[in-house]
Design a protein around this motif. Structure first.
Motif, PDB file in Angstrom:
ATOM      1  N   GLY A   1       1.070  -0.831  -0.339  1.00 26.22           N
ATOM      2  CA  GLY A   1       0.188   0.057   0.247  1.00 26.22           C
ATOM      3  C   GLY A   1       0.522   1.251  -0.015  1.00 26.22           C
ATOM      4  O   GLY A   1       2.079   1.390   0.007  1.00 26.22           O
ATOM      5  N   ARG A   2      -0.242   2.978   0.311  1.00 25.62           N
ATOM      6  CA  ARG A   2       1.047   3.359   0.455  1.00 25.62           C
ATOM      7  C   ARG A   2       1.697   3.779   1.251  1.00 25.62           C
ATOM      8  O   ARG A   2       1.162   3.346   2.374  1.00 25.62           O
ATOM      9  N   PRO A   3       2.962   4.188   1.576  1.00 28.53           N
ATOM     10  CA  PRO A   3       3.890   4.440   2.116  1.00 28.53           C
ATOM     11  C   PRO A   3       2.913   5.175   3.738  1.00 28.53           C
ATOM     12  O   PRO A   3       3.442   5.264   4.766  1.00 28.53           O
ATOM     13  N   PHE A  58       0.740   2.515  10.797  1.00 22.83           N
ATOM     14  CA  PHE A  58       0.297   0.970  11.165  1.00 22.83           C
ATOM     15  C   PHE A  58       1.996  -0.038  11.624  1.00 22.83           C
ATOM     16  O   PHE A  58       1.457  -0.463  13.042  1.00 22.83           O
ATOM     17  N   LEU A  59       2.842   0.738  11.034  1.00 23.13           N
ATOM     18  CA  LEU A  59       3.863   0.704  11.499  1.00 23.13           C
ATOM     19  C   LEU A  59       4.177   1.322  13.064  1.00 23.13           C
ATOM     20  O   LEU A  59       5.321   0.932  14.228  1.00 23.13           O
ATOM     21  N   SER A  96      10.485   1.704   1.607  1.00 16.89           N
ATOM     22  CA  SER A  96      11.474   1.569   2.696  1.00 16.89           C
ATOM     23  C   SER A  96      11.322   1.530   4.141  1.00 16.89           C
ATOM     24  O   SER A  96      11.988   1.067   4.660  1.00 16.89           O
ATOM     25  N   THR A  97      10.235   1.871   5.077  1.00 17.96           N
ATOM     26  CA  THR A  97      10.189   2.548   6.327  1.00 17.96           C
ATOM     27  C   THR A  97       9.787   1.601   6.957  1.00 17.96           C
ATOM     28  O   THR A  97      10.985   1.057   8.001  1.00 17.96           O
ATOM     29  N   VAL A  98       9.084   0.388   6.426  1.00 16.98           N
ATOM     30  CA  VAL A  98       8.937  -0.599   6.682  1.00 16.98           C
ATOM     31  C   VAL A  98      10.009  -2.055   6.607  1.00 16.98           C
ATOM     32  O   VAL A  98      10.179  -2.795   7.156  1.00 16.98           O
ATOM     33  N   ALA A  99      10.466  -1.842   5.832  1.00 20.47           N
ATOM     34  CA  ALA A  99      11.799  -2.532   4.835  1.00 20.47           C
ATOM     35  C   ALA A  99      13.006  -2.264   6.795  1.00 20.47           C
ATOM     36  O   ALA A  99      13.605  -3.198   6.727  1.00 20.47           O
TER      37      ALA A  99
END
Length: 880
Positions: free
Chosen positions: A227-229, A235-236, A265-268
């Motif tokens: 989904g979108r960043p 949720f992160l 990128s942020t989730v990874a």
């Protein structure tokens, strides 16, 4: 019944409720047809005072006087009712005595409607409460619930307090994770402060109101969905607020691996940190670490790749027994596009290659072939053997095939086909070829059978505003910009423009306002105005100026044949049409021009003699020019072009007048970008004249961060005539554009010019250097553009222009430069990286002024490392 209708019309909702209470079901059903008629009446003036006053009462009465759940739901959620709805409490009072199953049906039907229908959440939730049915978890209902909870007046407690009172909390929270774009809405509602949704959900989880495992699994599953960043950030944030234990992290290893490989990128980055922590604690098997590393090192984000290489280095330092399994994985970074990443990976291999087995070393040797030349040599020294594929390869420049002009198709043969073409052109705007063949078709058909043409056009133009417009206002729109050029001709055919208006446009021009574009626009409009006037008074048999090629060019022998046909028909030539034909006729082929000139002179007509003189005058000339500066901009001014001053009509003579960049720009009204393609077809062998007049517009994409003006660049590249200073400056601004679509348009134009052998790399490179130095073009944007061009295989082409750009920028760095100059070349390291890659791939040789002094600087900044790389590549090539 009449009392009810009168009360609804008057907007007396309380009275309506009283009347409804005293009516039987049969009486209510009998009143409904009149309510429908009233609704239809109000719909005709939905913004009027009567509609605003009556709609809330009508909303209530219509719902109360129907018995079907589907019909009531349709009435309550109708779009024409959405602006002035009745209060939810009033509707619930009217409907509350119905059967619970019926109420549940209405509630779920309303919940199924899209969120844009604006059905009040309070109404649907009230129906759910009255019926006792399961709570709906549709997109509209969940959004309404979030907005209701998130925007409730603060005196009603915190978000956590409000959520705690929700009887369907578990179901609705679960639905939040399953509904698209909920994260963005949550973030907008409460941000990340103490009263945020993430804090409230984490608090409810900690106290046991919400199940912890369910919440953690829902967060991870939502991140895995993609989904979108902006959606993921919320949720992160919730996941990190839940503060997972080591056991909870370890049991979701497979999820972290998937997120590290494919997440945003942020989730990874978060997944990478979790897996890295597990790896350093020995809780992540080496096989899984290798799997994770292979995926992360394949990503384009340099921050993630560097972090992964650092993690591999830490694990290898703690456990030398993992060398054979992890070192080949680290070599995946040898193929990364960034040479700094390649060097980091090579340093890791250099550190531990001595502990690797023979099979692993052979594998590393093969991987080392992906390294840039300078690093490949280092790898050969460390690993003991050169990769088989690392021998010198002769560079083969890859450029797209030069675009070939296409012959223009003839005009549609029948009125019906022509009407279809007109409809498509009105809907899409079309291109030059479609416009020209359609215009010629309209002229031909108006001359042959005007009545059948008007009949065929009727359905096509029936819904256009000017067809039913007040004819008294036609003077305001015929040539004032509200009608397109095609519509002017159509309006003339349908009698919507008076003949005296057209005559005035022919005699006095179509616009009194002057700007740098006016000569182009006025010449184009002059032909359309005269064609329309002739349709109204003396129809032309066909157009002389219809091009033979899609670029706008007209072959000289074609024009001679058309003049001959005019002579045989005894038709009177349109002056503007003939002027346009002369500007389009090809004069670069001397043999064809000489033969056509002889035939034209033999016609014995004034137009034939003028065409003969025009063809005999030689190829199109360009005016004198000079460069000027305007703030941060470089601009071009053109002198007078004498050959366009003789014989041509007034509107066309302006094309040869000087171009002054400081002219009246602020009163320009040429905002329609689609017109620019016609300007190029106006002068198909003189693109410099057009480029000089659109240069200021194109410069805005770089200097002012505007959008869209660079769309003209591919058309400039495909047009004819000399590509001089104006064309190259337009291209330079496009390569430095703020928006990607403009940069890509500039890249396309650059490659087309290169394929046609019309690109002056030295001129473009020097212009780019000066524009970067002046702050008009930002190096990072330029680097993205030239990298995209080089990626197509045009490495020598890009190096050919960067070798003239970089010395201008490196000179100030090497010599200390003027104050503040370093800030203006921020991002120069990225530009050097592209230059180094192009030099390596193309085998560039020779010295680059000032490069050595920058490469000798201390430190490991991007600028210095890439300067060293480029310097080394040029030295290697020279040595070879």
């Amino acid at each position: 019944m009449s009392e009810l209708i009168d009360a609804v019309r008057g907007g007396r909702t309380a009275e309506v409720l009283g009347l409804l209470d005293g009516m039987t079901d049969a009486e209510r059903r009998a009143a409904f047809p009149e309510l429908k008629e009233l609704r239809k009446e109000l719909r005709a003036d939905r913004w009027g005072t009567a509609a605003r006053r009556a709609h809330p009462a009508l909303h209530v009465a219509g719902a109360a006087c129907q018995t079907g759940a589907a019909a009531v739901a349709s009435w309550l959620g109708a779009s024409d009712m959405s602006w002035w709805q009745a209060q939810p409490a009033v509707l619930l009072d009217v409907l509350g005595d119905r059967d619970p199953a019926w109420l549940a049906d209405v509630a779920h039907r309303l919940a199924q409607r899209p969120a844009g229908a604006d059905v009040a959440y309070e109404l649907v939730s009230g129906l759910v409460r009255l019926s006792g049915c399961p709570v709906p978890t549709t997109d509209a209902y969940v959004r309404g619930w979030l907005l209701h909870v998130g925007t409730t007046w603060p005196r009603e407690g915190t978000v956590q307090d409000r959520l705690r009172r929700e009887p369907h909390l578990a179901q609705l929270v679960a639905a939040v994770f399953e509904t698209d774009d909920m994260g963005s809405l949550l973030g907008w509602l409460s941000g990340d402060g103490p009263n945020s949704w993430t804090g409230a959900l984490a608090g409810l989880t900690a106290e046991g109101t919400l199940d912890r495992r369910t919440m953690v699994d829902a967060c991870v599953a939502r991140l895995l969905r993609g989904g979108r960043p902006a959606d993921h950030r919320v949720f992160l944030r919730l996941l990190t607020t839940l503060d997972l234990t080591r056991d909870e992290e370890r049991e979701r290893t497979a999820d972290w691996l998937a997120l590290a490989a494919d997440g945003t990128s942020t989730v990874a980055s978060h997944a990478q940190s979790v897996l890295g922590s597990l790896a350093l604690d020995g809780a992540l098997p080496v096989r899984r670490l290798a799997e994770m590393s292979a995926a992360v090192l394949f990503r384009t984000e340099k921050k993630l790749v560097r972090a992964q290489l650092a993690l591999l280095g830490k694990v290898l330092a703690r456990n030398a027994g993992t060398v054979d399994e992890l070192l080949p994985t680290a070599a995946h970074a040898f193929g990364h596009e960034d040479s700094d990443v390649q060097e980091r990976a090579l340093k890791l291999v250099e550190r531990y290659a001595g502990k690797a087995g023979a099979g692993v070393r052979d594998e590393l040797i093969v991987s080392a072939d992906q390294l840039i030349p300078a690093l490949r040599i280092r790898a050969v020294g460390v690993l003991g053997a050169a990769p088989a594929a690392s021998q010198t390869v002769v560079h083969e420049e890859v450029l797209p095939p030069a675009p070939e002009p296409v012959r223009l198709a003839p005009a549609p043969g029948s009125a019906a086909e022509l009407a279809e073409e007109v409809g498509a052109l009105l809907a899409s705007g079309g291109d030059v070829a479609t416009f020209e063949r359609t215009l010629d078709g309209l002229v031909r058909r108006a001359h042959q059978d005007r009545d059948s043409l008007i009949e065929a056009l009727g359905p096509v133009v029936a819904r256009l505003w000017w067809v039913v417009g007040d004819p008294e206002h036609e003077r305001q729109y015929a040539f004032g910009g509200r009608l397109s050029s095609l519509e002017v001709v159509l309006a003339t055919l349908l009698g919507k423009v008076r003949t005296d208006t057209l005559h005035s446009a022919v005699q006095h021009g179509t616009s009194a306002r002057a700007c740098v574009h006016s000569p182009l626009a006025q010449a184009f409009n002059a032909r359309v105005a005269e064609v329309a006037y002739r349709i109204a008074t003396d129809p032309l048999p066909f157009l002389l100026s219809t091009p033979g090629w899609t670029t706008g060019l007209l072959e000289p022998d074609e024009l001679v044949a058309r003049l001959d046909e005019y002579r045989c028909l005894g038709a009177r030539v349109s002056a503007a049409d003939f002027d346009q034909a002369l500007l389009r006729v090809r004069r670069t082929d001397k043999a064809a021009s000489a033969a056509a000139a002889e035939k034209a002179a033999a016609l014995g007509t004034p137009e034939g003699k003028r065409l003969a003189r025009w063809l005999a005058s030689g190829p199109p000339a360009l005016p004198t020019y000079r460069r000027r500066t305007a703030g941060a901009r470089l601009v071009v001014e053109l002198g007078e072009l004498p050959e366009l001053q003789e014989d041509f009509g007034r509107e066309f003579r302006h094309l040869g007048r000087p171009v002054n960049v400081y002219g009246d720009h602020w009163h320009c009204h040429h905002w329609d970008d689609t017109a620019r393609q016609h300007w190029l077809a106006l002068l198909p062998e003189r693109r410099e004249l057009v480029a000089a007049r659109v240069l200021r517009d194109v410069s805005t994409v770089a200097v002012d961060d505007a959008r869209g003006a660079a769309a003209v660049l591919p058309l400039l590249a495909e047009s004819g005539g000399e590509a001089g200073d104006a064309v190259h400056l337009c291209l330079a601004y496009g390569l430095g554009a703020r928006h990607e679509e403009d940069r890509l348009a500039a890249v396309d134009a650059l490659l087309v010019l290169a394929a046609r052998a019309q690109l002056d790399g030295a001129l473009l490179g020097a212009d780019l250097g000066q524009l970067v130095r002046r702050g008009a073009v930002k190096p990072l944007r330029l680097a993205e553009s030239v990298r995209a061009a080089a990626a197509t295989g045009a490495n020598a082409t890009i190096w050919g222009l960067l070798r003239h750009t970089l010395p201008v920028l490196l000179a100030d760095l090497a010599t200390g430069g003027p104050d503040g100059q370093a800030a203006k070349v921020r991002g120069l390291g990225e530009l050097l990286a592209v230059a180094a890659e192009c030099a390596e791939r193309s085998g560039a040789r020779g010295e680059l002024p000032h490069l050595a002094r920058v490469a000798d600087r201390r430190g490991s900044s991007r600028l210095v490392t890439q300067a060293r790389r480029l310097h080394g590549a040029l030295a290697l090539a020279a040595a070879a």
